[in-house]
Design an enzyme around this catalytic site. Structure first.
Site, PDB file in Angstrom:
ATOM      1  N   ARG B  51      -6.142  15.894  -7.434  1.00  0.00           N
ATOM      2  CA  ARG B  51      -5.522  14.753  -7.841  1.00  0.00           C
ATOM      3  C   ARG B  51      -5.066  13.797  -6.606  1.00  0.00           C
ATOM      4  NH1 ARG B  51      -4.414  18.796  -9.859  1.00  0.00           N
ATOM      5  NH2 ARG B  51      -2.942  19.034  -8.157  1.00  0.00           N
ATOM      6  N   THR B  52      -4.377  14.316  -5.696  1.00  0.00           N
ATOM      7  CA  THR B  52      -3.622  13.305  -4.464  1.00  0.00           C
ATOM      8  C   THR B  52      -5.027  12.770  -3.792  1.00  0.00           C
ATOM      9  OG1 THR B  52      -2.094  14.958  -4.176  1.00  0.00           O
ATOM     10  CG2 THR B  52      -2.477  13.293  -2.240  1.00  0.00           C
ATOM     11  N   LYS B  80     -14.052  24.186  13.964  1.00  0.00           N
ATOM     12  CA  LYS B  80     -14.280  24.370  15.500  1.00  0.00           C
ATOM     13  C   LYS B  80     -13.222  24.504  16.361  1.00  0.00           C
ATOM     14  CE  LYS B  80     -18.665  21.785  14.894  1.00  0.00           C
ATOM     15  NZ  LYS B  80     -19.228  20.404  15.048  1.00  0.00           N
ATOM     16  N   ARG B 101      -3.772  15.296   4.536  1.00  0.00           N
ATOM     17  CA  ARG B 101      -3.091  16.416   3.919  1.00  0.00           C
ATOM     18  C   ARG B 101      -3.303  17.726   4.869  1.00  0.00           C
ATOM     19  NH1 ARG B 101      -2.350  18.871  -1.902  1.00  0.00           N
ATOM     20  NH2 ARG B 101      -0.968  17.135  -1.756  1.00  0.00           N
ATOM     21  N   HIS B 129       5.969  15.247   0.953  1.00  0.00           N
ATOM     22  CA  HIS B 129       4.788  14.711   0.051  1.00  0.00           C
ATOM     23  C   HIS B 129       5.366  13.330  -0.584  1.00  0.00           C
ATOM     24  CE1 HIS B 129       1.228  14.276  -2.247  1.00  0.00           C
ATOM     25  NE2 HIS B 129       1.278  15.454  -2.926  1.00  0.00           N
TER      26      HIS B 129
END
Lengths: 146, 305
Positions: B51-52, B80, B101, B129
């Site tokens: 969703r975000t 890496k 995120r 958030h």
């Protein structure tokens, strides 16, 4: 118990009883060549009991560390056997690379060469928080040293 | 250059301004469809999110901009071993704004210190958030007509639920809000949130372990998922996950104009039958989130329409 007076050096007085060893370690005093005396549980009219550290050399003491570990401590500069300066320390606004964050989810646990920064969140409670994750630092806990 | 790491980075006036712009976008979407022409949003998602990420991408596309990025750490240079600061420094050369995120708390703050473009925190572990909070604020404002005098119930995982913490922080700055904290003992609101944002500001609050008992007084019910990934121990998760389930029977106890919110995804804490109830606003909430992200992108890029 008698500890000889120092001629040129530093006396960290009024250390919260029980905190001298932590302060000794965090200030890196174990790496000095000069005499260092740790005196624990000294009777004190003001504090009940206190710890004292005497350093027989005029080194640069990181006052931020002293203040964080024992905010009531005083730092006395001794020159020619006389106390030339008495520094009352203040809680620093920021602690940079002094303690590590204990939160395993904090970015400081993985990011390479990141600066570990804590800010004074509450002066009355003497409370510091990690700027990255807001986790509270507790000065009475033994932190992994930087 | 501004970033959005924590909802408190914005003043109440700035939040009000974002709500105003979002309302205008809802009313006149065509007016904004080319506002971000030739601008690029970089979506750096080191942790899966549907969703975000899609909401951010949809927001930028609806503004006429373009999107690039990755949706999991394995498909990025993090696999890496590249640091967050290096990734941010590199990617900020390829885009005009970044939404990030990351599973580690504080990662977007690190990115913002090394980025040449604005960074939006799209969720950092169990920490902040803020764009979910923006969605929540617009939902409440749009559906309840403002914040003053509201009794807001927060139910479920109040300990690890970052959306709950951010919403409390944001709402604590508005006058006349009352909080009702509904959770099992194990998942109570952490004291640092309660002390700093509720007790110190003398905001009225109530704690309860029973949703039924407090339901009649609520204007807003904010449900949360008990998230498996926040537990170290699976036994604890299994024991607590079904603690608070909203059903049509429980909804009978609620006010006629109460709204039910949820940051989604829902697992089973809200019965599917509740979706039919007009008071269920959680799907509308996702759309409000897109409009607020559009308003936010415009603000951080200093674009006025």
């Amino acid at each position: 118990m008698k500890i000889d007076a120092i001629k040129n050096g530093i006396v960290i007085d009024h250390i919260t009883a029980g905190c001298a060893m932590q302060l000794y370690n965090m200030l890196g005093l174990d790496k000095l060549d000069c005499s260092v005396a740790i005196i624990k549980n000294v009777p004190s009219a003001k504090m009940g009991k206190k710890d004292i550290i005497k350093i027989d050399s005029n080194i640069n003491v990181n006052l931020d560390i002293v203040s964080f570990i024992s905010p009531d401590a005083t730092v006395n500069i001794i020159v020619d056997g006389i106390c030339r300066e008495k520094r009352n320390i203040e809680l620093p606004e920021r602690l940079v690379n002094i303690i590590k964050c204990k939160n395993p989810r904090c970015i400081t646990t993985t990011e390479q060469e990141i600066r570990h920064i804590f800010v004074l969140a509450d002066r009355n409670k003497r409370e510091y928080r990690c700027i990255y994750c807001d986790t509270k630092a507790d000065s009475r806990k033994n932190y992994k040293l930087k | 250059m501004r970033h959005l790491i924590n909802i408190l980075d914005f003043s109440v006036e700035e939040l009000d301004e974002l709500i105003k712009v979002a309302d205008d976008i809802i009313a006149n979407p065509v007016k904004y469809q080319d506002a971000c022409n030739h601008k690029i949003l970089g979506t750096l998602f080191f942790e899966p999110s549907t969703r975000t990420r899609l909401s951010f991408e949809s927001a930028m596309l609806s503004l006429g901009g373009q999107v690039l990025g990755f949706s999991e750490a394995n498909s990025s240079s993090a696999a890496k071993g590249e640091s967050v600061s290096d990734t941010a420094a590199v990617v900020s050369g390829y885009c005009d704004i970044i939404a990030m995120r990351h599973p580690k708390e504080g990662a977007p703050l690190v990115a913002s210190a090394h980025s040449h473009v604005p960074v939006i925190n799209a969720g950092d572990g169990g920490h902040y958030h803020p764009t979910q909070t923006l969605a929540d604020l617009l939902t409440i404002h749009h559906e309840k007509g403002g914040f003053e005098g509201l009794t807001v119930g927060l139910c479920g995982d109040l300990k690890f639920g970052r959306t709950v913490h951010s919403l409390i922080e944001a709402l604590s700055r508005y006058k006349g809000v009352k909080f009702v904290l509904i959770s099992p003992e194990e998942l109570k609101l952490p004291s640092f949130v309660k002390d700093e944002y509720i007790k110190e500001k003398n905001i009225p609050y109530e704690q309860s372990t029973s949703l039924d008992d407090v339901m009649p007084q609520l204007d807003v019910l904010y449900m949360t998922r008990v998230q498996k990934e926040r537990f170290f121990n699976e036994e604890d998760y299994l024991r607590l996950k079904d603690s608070y389930i909203l059903t049509t029977d429980k909804m009978k106890l609620a006010k006629d104009d109460m709204i039910v919110m949820h940051p989604l995804p829902r697992v089973n804490e809200i019965s599917v039958a509740v979706d039919e109830d007009p008071r269920a606003s959680y799907f509308r909430q996702t759309l409000y989130g897109k409009y607020m992200r559009m308003a936010l992108i415009l603000k951080l890029l200093n674009i006025t329409v």
